[in-house]
Design a protein around this motif. Sequence first.
Motif, short mmCIF file in Angstrom:
data_model
loop_
_atom_site.label_atom_id
_atom_site.label_comp_id
_atom_site.label_asym_id
_atom_site.label_seq_id
_atom_site.Cartn_x
_atom_site.Cartn_y
_atom_site.Cartn_z
N ALA A 45 11.79 -2.31 -7.31
CA ALA A 45 11.57 -1.53 -6.08
C ALA A 45 10.11 -1.14 -5.93
CB ALA A 45 12.46 -0.29 -6.07
N MET A 46 9.46 -0.81 -7.03
CA MET A 46 8.05 -0.40 -6.96
C MET A 46 7.16 -1.58 -6.61
SD MET A 46 7.77 2.45 -9.99
CE MET A 46 6.16 3.03 -9.48
N ILE A 47 7.54 -2.77 -7.03
CA ILE A 47 6.78 -3.97 -6.65
C ILE A 47 6.88 -4.19 -5.14
CG2 ILE A 47 6.69 -6.48 -6.84
CD1 ILE A 47 7.60 -6.12 -9.79
N ILE A 48 8.11 -4.04 -4.60
CA ILE A 48 8.31 -4.20 -3.16
C ILE A 48 7.52 -3.14 -2.39
CG2 ILE A 48 10.03 -4.11 -1.30
CD1 ILE A 48 12.08 -5.15 -3.32
N ALA A 49 7.47 -1.93 -2.94
CA ALA A 49 6.81 -0.81 -2.26
C ALA A 49 5.30 -0.79 -2.46
CB ALA A 49 7.39 0.51 -2.77
N SER A 50 4.75 -1.76 -3.17
CA SER A 50 3.33 -1.72 -3.53
C SER A 50 2.39 -1.87 -2.34
CB SER A 50 3.02 -2.81 -4.57
OG SER A 50 3.31 -4.09 -4.04
N ASP A 51 2.91 -2.33 -1.19
CA ASP A 51 2.10 -2.43 0.03
C ASP A 51 1.99 -1.04 0.65
OD1 ASP A 51 0.86 -2.92 2.42
OD2 ASP A 51 2.48 -4.14 3.27
N PRO A 52 0.78 -0.45 0.68
CA PRO A 52 0.64 0.91 1.21
C PRO A 52 0.90 1.01 2.70
CG PRO A 52 -1.51 -0.05 0.73
CD PRO A 52 -0.48 -1.00 0.17
N ASN A 53 0.99 -0.13 3.40
CA ASN A 53 1.24 -0.11 4.84
C ASN A 53 2.73 -0.17 5.18
OD1 ASN A 53 -1.55 -0.13 5.61
ND2 ASN A 53 -1.62 -2.29 5.01
N SER A 54 3.60 -0.15 4.16
CA SER A 54 5.04 -0.20 4.40
C SER A 54 5.49 1.03 5.19
CB SER A 54 5.81 -0.24 3.07
OG SER A 54 5.45 -1.37 2.33
N ARG A 55 6.39 0.81 6.15
CA ARG A 55 6.93 1.91 6.94
C ARG A 55 8.29 2.31 6.39
NH1 ARG A 55 2.96 4.46 9.26
NH2 ARG A 55 1.63 3.10 10.49
N VAL A 56 8.46 3.62 6.17
CA VAL A 56 9.69 4.12 5.57
C VAL A 56 10.90 3.77 6.44
CG1 VAL A 56 10.93 6.20 4.87
CG2 VAL A 56 8.48 6.00 4.40
N LEU A 57 10.80 4.07 7.74
CA LEU A 57 11.94 3.86 8.63
C LEU A 57 12.30 2.39 8.73
CD1 LEU A 57 13.85 5.60 10.34
CD2 LEU A 57 12.42 5.11 12.32
N GLY A 58 11.30 1.50 8.71
CA GLY A 58 11.57 0.07 8.80
C GLY A 58 12.33 -0.46 7.59
N LEU A 59 11.94 -0.01 6.39
CA LEU A 59 12.64 -0.44 5.18
C LEU A 59 14.07 0.07 5.15
CD1 LEU A 59 9.79 0.18 2.55
CD2 LEU A 59 10.72 -2.04 3.20
N VAL A 60 14.26 1.34 5.55
CA VAL A 60 15.60 1.92 5.58
C VAL A 60 16.47 1.18 6.60
CG1 VAL A 60 16.94 3.99 6.12
CG2 VAL A 60 14.84 4.18 4.78
N GLU A 61 15.89 0.89 7.75
CA GLU A 61 16.62 0.22 8.83
C GLU A 61 17.21 -1.10 8.36
OE1 GLU A 61 15.57 -0.43 13.47
OE2 GLU A 61 14.19 -1.33 12.06
#
Length: 498
Positions: A390-406
């Motif tokens: 999960a931390m590897i997937i989240a390593s992009d600092p431009n990731s949007r929280v709502l988009g990933l949850v969606e």
Amino acid sequence: MGNFNPMYVTFGIYLIVVLLIGIAAYFSTRNFDDYVLGGRSFGSFVTAMSAGASDMSGWLLMGLPGAIFLFGLSKAWIAIGLVVGAYFNWKLVAGRLRVQTEFNNNALTLPDYFYHRFGATGHVMKVMSASIILFFFTIYSASGVVAGARLFQSLFDVSYTQAMWLGAGATIIYTLIGGFLAVSWTDTLQATLMIFALILTPIIVYLSLGGANEVSAAFQAASAASGKHYSSLFEGQTAFTIISTAAWGLGYFGQPHILSRFMAADSAKTMANARRIGMTWMILCLTGACAAGYFGIAYFQMNPDSVNIMKGDHERVFISLTTLLFSPWIAGVILSAILAAVMSTLSGQLLVCSTAIAEDFYKGFLRPNAAQKELVWVGRLMVFAVAMIAMIIASDPNSRVLGLVENAWAGFGASFGPVVLISLFWKRMTAQGAIAGMLCGAITVVAWKPLTGSDMYEMVPGFIICTLAIIIGSLLSKPTPEMVERFERADKAFKEAA
């Protein structure tokens, strides 16, 4: 002493408390049943608060207020859909699932329930459902890591990578050592923190604006500057977009980390009171989140010099309002609620993933006779492994929280939602129907937007196609007499308990 910040103290106290809860849960965990479902011992209050806290992740205090801040109340259809979906999840699924899992070999996980509910022949059902859990939960867990990293990055002036480790570290530790007991006990604390923050913050923001006339003038000025009608539920909305946005509520029927809370209750009788507690908590929290984003529009319209504190990221609106309007001591407590929201959901997701691997893959295929302690330690190792992915997937600092949850929410809602619902009400449902539904739902969610380019939330077509596949697949096959008899016994037991 010049660098002393009271927020460090409040965050530190909070982290110490959750770690101590994890240690206490470690000594209360006697076997794999305790590690996975807490020995099915939870009453209505813990069941309700744990289900709510595990549901409302960092998006509640970041993604949702950010969406309202950017677009206005038209994005509140997400909250409306969630309230309706959660109510029917409590009403239709909670008690029935608690009883059905007990009658189906005391199933500890959703894949195990599907496997025994549909005849316990072959392992395709287990493999497919556990694989769907692992795929979508790694994405979902990444959203929690991103939300936690944003919080630490905003407050403590550290790099995004350092913030990821700070945000996720404590969650990984208490989940790894304490299992379901630690997750549920901390959820109760975290749910309390969240409702405190979400009631207090919008009230203080409103009061800081001066009153109704000033708020109204600020919204008029904001609307004139942007051309948006922030106060309208229907601004820029059509029937198509309202259905798509409110369809978030369909996802509840298939979320493993929420359904596991129903499975862990001490009995089906617990559910009525738990529903009342859980729905009250949820409505207050969602209203507070929407209000924080909404009043944030007026606040930054009246205080344009403060806008830069958000650094161009609308998902930081709740954090920014808190740091601007509260003393550091109070702000530390309130912002701990964001960390609580992140930790409560992330811990539940990590636990579901680890138990899917330990119970449905390791015990199911590699070590059928594995001892209880062995399974507990395999589960702990898998918590760490899934967290690292999960931390590897989240390593992009431009990731949007709502988009990933969606994306992840739609994946579970469309893959598992109809399967869970129909399995609890239709004794004629078969394994072939369940497998066809899961497969069609998952594929639709992944392929919908790339193939169609449609703005319709993929939950809607995925849920419909999954339902049709279940019905067709079940009508083309037949359940065994044992399946029907077991379903009827469980159904009768539920009705007697209710």
